[in-house]
Design a protein around this motif. Structure first.
Motif, mmCIF file in Angstrom:
data_model
loop_
_atom_site.group_PDB
_atom_site.id
_atom_site.type_symbol
_atom_site.label_atom_id
_atom_site.label_comp_id
_atom_site.label_asym_id
_atom_site.label_seq_id
_atom_site.Cartn_x
_atom_site.Cartn_y
_atom_site.Cartn_z
ATOM 1 N N PRO A 131 -60.620 -7.847 -10.017
ATOM 2 C CA PRO A 131 -61.862 -7.388 -10.676
ATOM 3 C C PRO A 131 -62.715 -8.385 -11.307
ATOM 4 O O PRO A 131 -63.897 -8.461 -11.216
ATOM 5 N N ASP A 132 -62.001 -9.427 -11.872
ATOM 6 C CA ASP A 132 -62.798 -10.306 -12.474
ATOM 7 C C ASP A 132 -63.293 -11.344 -11.496
ATOM 8 O O ASP A 132 -62.519 -11.935 -10.678
ATOM 9 N N ARG A 133 -64.631 -11.429 -11.600
ATOM 10 C CA ARG A 133 -65.428 -12.300 -10.440
ATOM 11 C C ARG A 133 -64.941 -13.707 -10.435
ATOM 12 O O ARG A 133 -64.706 -14.558 -9.595
ATOM 13 N N ALA A 134 -64.820 -14.388 -11.683
ATOM 14 C CA ALA A 134 -64.094 -15.952 -11.958
ATOM 15 C C ALA A 134 -63.090 -16.011 -11.373
ATOM 16 O O ALA A 134 -62.911 -16.996 -10.568
ATOM 17 N N GLU A 135 -61.962 -15.058 -11.446
ATOM 18 C CA GLU A 135 -60.745 -15.416 -10.980
ATOM 19 C C GLU A 135 -60.911 -14.777 -9.471
ATOM 20 O O GLU A 135 -60.229 -15.675 -8.535
ATOM 21 N N ARG A 136 -61.841 -13.858 -9.011
ATOM 22 C CA ARG A 136 -61.930 -13.677 -7.548
ATOM 23 C C ARG A 136 -62.325 -14.886 -6.888
ATOM 24 O O ARG A 136 -62.041 -15.087 -5.592
ATOM 25 N N ARG A 137 -63.179 -15.525 -7.324
ATOM 26 C CA ARG A 137 -63.848 -16.685 -6.599
ATOM 27 C C ARG A 137 -62.578 -17.703 -6.399
ATOM 28 O O ARG A 137 -62.416 -18.369 -5.271
ATOM 29 N N THR A 138 -61.486 -18.011 -7.412
ATOM 30 C CA THR A 138 -60.686 -18.966 -7.001
ATOM 31 C C THR A 138 -59.657 -17.998 -6.035
ATOM 32 O O THR A 138 -59.185 -18.940 -5.067
ATOM 33 N N ALA A 139 -59.537 -16.925 -6.110
ATOM 34 C CA ALA A 139 -58.700 -16.292 -4.950
ATOM 35 C C ALA A 139 -59.232 -16.274 -3.503
ATOM 36 O O ALA A 139 -58.648 -16.697 -2.655
ATOM 37 N N ILE A 140 -60.701 -15.849 -3.618
ATOM 38 C CA ILE A 140 -61.392 -16.361 -2.301
ATOM 39 C C ILE A 140 -61.388 -17.690 -1.613
ATOM 40 O O ILE A 140 -61.240 -17.890 -0.494
ATOM 41 N N GLY A 141 -61.374 -18.742 -2.722
ATOM 42 C CA GLY A 141 -61.401 -20.156 -2.415
ATOM 43 C C GLY A 141 -59.945 -20.301 -1.507
ATOM 44 O O GLY A 141 -59.877 -21.035 -0.500
ATOM 45 N N VAL A 142 -58.799 -19.695 -2.311
ATOM 46 C CA VAL A 142 -57.530 -19.842 -1.229
ATOM 47 C C VAL A 142 -57.439 -19.286 -0.196
ATOM 48 O O VAL A 142 -56.949 -19.622 0.833
ATOM 49 N N TRP A 143 -58.059 -17.737 -0.161
ATOM 50 C CA TRP A 143 -58.016 -17.036 0.961
ATOM 51 C C TRP A 143 -58.968 -17.842 2.171
ATOM 52 O O TRP A 143 -58.477 -17.793 3.448
ATOM 53 N N SER A 144 -60.193 -18.256 1.746
ATOM 54 C CA SER A 144 -60.832 -18.889 2.813
ATOM 55 C C SER A 144 -60.128 -20.305 3.268
ATOM 56 O O SER A 144 -60.106 -20.591 4.588
ATOM 57 N N GLY A 145 -59.580 -20.854 2.219
ATOM 58 C CA GLY A 145 -58.790 -22.225 2.770
ATOM 59 C C GLY A 145 -57.523 -21.804 3.611
ATOM 60 O O GLY A 145 -57.504 -22.579 4.669
ATOM 61 N N VAL A 146 -57.007 -20.635 3.552
ATOM 62 C CA VAL A 146 -56.055 -20.121 4.449
ATOM 63 C C VAL A 146 -56.631 -20.005 5.659
ATOM 64 O O VAL A 146 -56.033 -20.473 6.736
ATOM 65 N N ALA A 323 -64.424 -23.142 -5.816
ATOM 66 C CA ALA A 323 -64.541 -22.173 -6.769
ATOM 67 C C ALA A 323 -65.237 -22.671 -7.990
ATOM 68 O O ALA A 323 -66.208 -22.400 -8.667
ATOM 69 N N PRO A 324 -65.027 -23.958 -8.392
ATOM 70 C CA PRO A 324 -65.738 -24.753 -9.505
ATOM 71 C C PRO A 324 -66.941 -25.090 -9.111
ATOM 72 O O PRO A 324 -67.809 -24.951 -9.937
ATOM 73 N N LEU A 325 -67.246 -25.422 -7.879
ATOM 74 C CA LEU A 325 -68.703 -25.994 -7.286
ATOM 75 C C LEU A 325 -69.535 -24.238 -7.520
ATOM 76 O O LEU A 325 -70.618 -24.420 -7.960
ATOM 77 N N LEU A 326 -68.872 -23.197 -7.306
ATOM 78 C CA LEU A 326 -69.698 -21.777 -7.541
ATOM 79 C C LEU A 326 -69.741 -21.297 -8.808
ATOM 80 O O LEU A 326 -70.704 -20.817 -9.180
ATOM 81 N N ARG A 327 -69.048 -22.176 -10.002
ATOM 82 C CA ARG A 327 -69.265 -21.916 -11.320
ATOM 83 C C ARG A 327 -70.395 -23.070 -11.759
ATOM 84 O O ARG A 327 -71.004 -22.604 -12.796
ATOM 85 N N TRP A 328 -70.362 -24.151 -11.205
ATOM 86 C CA TRP A 328 -71.365 -25.005 -11.671
ATOM 87 C C TRP A 328 -72.671 -25.048 -10.922
ATOM 88 O O TRP A 328 -73.704 -25.479 -11.481
ATOM 89 N N PHE A 329 -72.795 -24.544 -9.830
ATOM 90 C CA PHE A 329 -73.920 -24.470 -8.923
ATOM 91 C C PHE A 329 -74.243 -23.081 -8.348
ATOM 92 O O PHE A 329 -73.119 -22.345 -8.267
ATOM 93 N N GLU A 330 -75.489 -22.722 -8.128
ATOM 94 C CA GLU A 330 -75.721 -21.548 -7.532
ATOM 95 C C GLU A 330 -74.960 -21.333 -6.178
ATOM 96 O O GLU A 330 -75.209 -22.431 -5.573
ATOM 97 N N GLY A 331 -74.833 -20.092 -5.606
ATOM 98 C CA GLY A 331 -74.142 -20.093 -4.199
ATOM 99 C C GLY A 331 -75.126 -20.264 -3.153
ATOM 100 O O GLY A 331 -74.552 -20.960 -2.245
ATOM 101 N N ARG A 332 -76.262 -20.489 -3.619
ATOM 102 C CA ARG A 332 -77.236 -20.914 -2.362
ATOM 103 C C ARG A 332 -76.974 -22.512 -2.087
ATOM 104 O O ARG A 332 -77.111 -22.737 -0.963
ATOM 105 N N ALA A 333 -77.110 -23.142 -3.342
ATOM 106 C CA ALA A 333 -76.926 -24.536 -3.010
ATOM 107 C C ALA A 333 -75.703 -25.109 -2.389
ATOM 108 O O ALA A 333 -75.526 -25.895 -1.744
#
Length: 504
Positions: A131-146, A323-333
């Motif tokens: 439910p936490d978006r910051a953790e979810r980004r990391t999880a999605i990164g792993v999911w997308s990498g897989v 995931a770190p990139l999405l924390r440092w920069f907006e998703g569009r960039a």
């Protein structure tokens, strides 16, 4: 509440199970790319049958994803996931013992059904577990990498299994994994569902499935001509009509199968388009590169597959960096940057591709493609899930996975058709080749190798060299098409994606 808390508490173990499931489903979309020559030698499929063996998995999975994704929302995501394991395992078992082309195509079709049950469940359960978006980004990164590396690992694994065992082994490996996943899923993943008001609408599911299948069949079949060519446009028209009826029905229903308001959110719509584009390019160009390495550079299956490790390793790195990139920069960039990297790499490949291998150029191109695609896919998945409410996680995941699977099927159809069309047009007349063998060689590089096998050595060598040159011409045009497509996509993402600000 207790089940939700248990799911969140076990979220990292749950992620491991989901990714293992997703890995097999992703691998099966491309595992036959390296195995296709061995299948062709064993079962003797014609060119159209070879395309069906590759594409039927994705083209059948795509229409069913929305149905199974929404079924999970209504009646339990774990229930649908487990049923998918059973179907996928049984279909894999059937494929191992396929003795002719129809049996293999049928088994691949049922594998697509099982994949359609598994794929949306993995992403919607992930949405519930993080439910936490910051953790979810990391999880999605792993999911997308897989997801991305699985599509690349498929040819690598297929090449190894063909070289060490046979093409049947490409399916045999699924069975023990699915058997192990069943008890682990029951143990680690509690049941979850967010049933909306109203019943699950079977008619809407049928309309959506029929519409997507009709459009996909038209795109897949029409370019190849032959006796089936008339069915292509007819199926496409029928599919469009069914999708129009589906949309009109969703607008009337109090509890629609798919809330069309999701598509009015630009982040959601652009994310879906991004996933479609990424998978179209990844799978379509992956098949062409696999053929290029084996048939043009004459590498052994394992040698060719090892070259693709560049893509897989870069995809894994990209998923971890995203995931770190999405924390440092907006998703569009991040999305625009991912598209730009892939586009530039494809443009460079179109300029240097030749019948001789240049690993110093091939390696960086494959690294850039793997990294850029993984970053863009992670950014798209994050935007899509964030735009959808929790009770529509299954439907949103199914839409993304539909784009994923349809993109995989379209990649083979569209880019494969472009390369094949250029090959036929560029194939030159070779002195000393009889008309029958010349006609056969003009159909494709695999057919050219068959034609050359019955010719005397000097003429056979000239024929194969001409065929390799024509294939490179076709692949160059496909790569240039990819460059233009990603350049347009980067511009569109920069203009259409909403500015969200930089999350901290």
């Amino acid at each position: 509440m207790g089940r939700t808390e248990a799911l969140v508490r076990r979220r990292w173990a749950v992620l491991a199970i989901l990714c293992a499931s997703l890995l097999l489903v992703s691998i099966d979309a491309t595992v036959l790319h390296m195995a296709l020559p061995a299948i062709a030698e064993d079962l003797r499929p014609d060119a159209t049958e070879q395309l069906w063996i590759i594409a039927v998995y994705s083209l059948l999975a795509a229409p069913l994803l929305l149905a199974f994704g929404t079924l999970g929302d209504h009646y339990g995501r774990r229930r649908v996931l487990v049923l998918g394991y059973v179907v996928f395992g049984l279909a894999s078992f059937a494929a191992v013992f396929a003795v002719n082309v129809p049996m293999l195509i049928a088994a691949r079709a049922v594998l697509g059904v099982g994949g359609a049950m598994i794929m949306p469940a993995t992403l919607s359960i992930l949405r519930q577990a993080f439910p936490d978006r910051a953790e979810r980004r990391t999880a999605i990164g792993v999911w997308s990498g897989v997801a991305g590396s699985g599509a690349v690992l498929g040819p690598l694994l297929g090449g190894f299994l063909v070289q060490e065992f046979s093409w049947h082994a490409a399916f045999a490996i699924n069975v023990p994994v699915m058997l192990a996943a069943l008890p682990l899923t029951y143990w680690l993943i509690p049941e979850s569902a967010d049933p909306p008001e109203g019943k699950w609408d079977l008619l809407s599911a049928v309309l959506a499935a029929g519409g997507v299948l009709g459009v996909a069949f038209a795109i897949k079949q029409t370019p190849h001509g032959g006796s089936m060519s008339v069915l292509g446009p007819a199926a496409g028209l029928a599919g469009v009509v069914l999708l129009v009826v589906f949309v009109r029905r969703q607008k009337r229903l109090v509890s629609p199968l798919l809330d069309l308001a999701l598509f009015r959110r630009r982040a959601f719509s652009v994310a879906v388009g991004s996933v479609l584009l990424v998978m179209l390019s990844l799978v379509g160009l992956g098949l062409l590169f696999a053929q290029y390495l084996q048939l043009v550079l004459a590498l052994e299956p394992m040698e060719a597959a090892l070259r693709l490790l560049f893509v897989m390793v870069a995809a894994v790195v990209g998923s971890l960096v995203a995931a770190p990139l999405l924390r440092w920069f907006e998703g569009r960039a991040v999305t625009v940057a991912g598209f730009a990297v892939v586009g530039l790499a494809l443009g460079a490949a179109a300029l240097w591709l030749d019948t001789a291998e240049n690993l110093w150029l091939l390696g960086p191109v494959l690294v850039a493609v793997g990294f850029g695609i993984s970053v863009a896919l992670t950014a798209a998945s994050d935007a899509l899930l964030a735009a959808a409410p929790a009770e529509q996680a299954g439907a949103a995941s199914a839409v993304e996975e539909t784009a994923y699977e349809l993109g995989a099927g379209l990649g083979v159809a569209v880019l494969g058709s472009i390369a094949a069309g250029v090959y036929t047009a560029a194939f030159p007349a070779v002195a000393g080749v009889p008309p029958h063998e010349a006609e056969l060689a003009g159909r494709g590089l695999t057919d050219a190798a068959e034609a050359a096998s019955v010719l005397p050595e000097p003429v056979a060598g000239q024929l194969l060299e001409a065929a390799r040159g024509a294939f490179v011409d076709g692949m160059t045009v496909a790569l240039a098409t990819g460059f233009v497509t990603f350049a347009v996509a980067a511009i569109a993402a920069a203009r259409l994606l909403p500015k969200t600000g930089v999350p901290r």
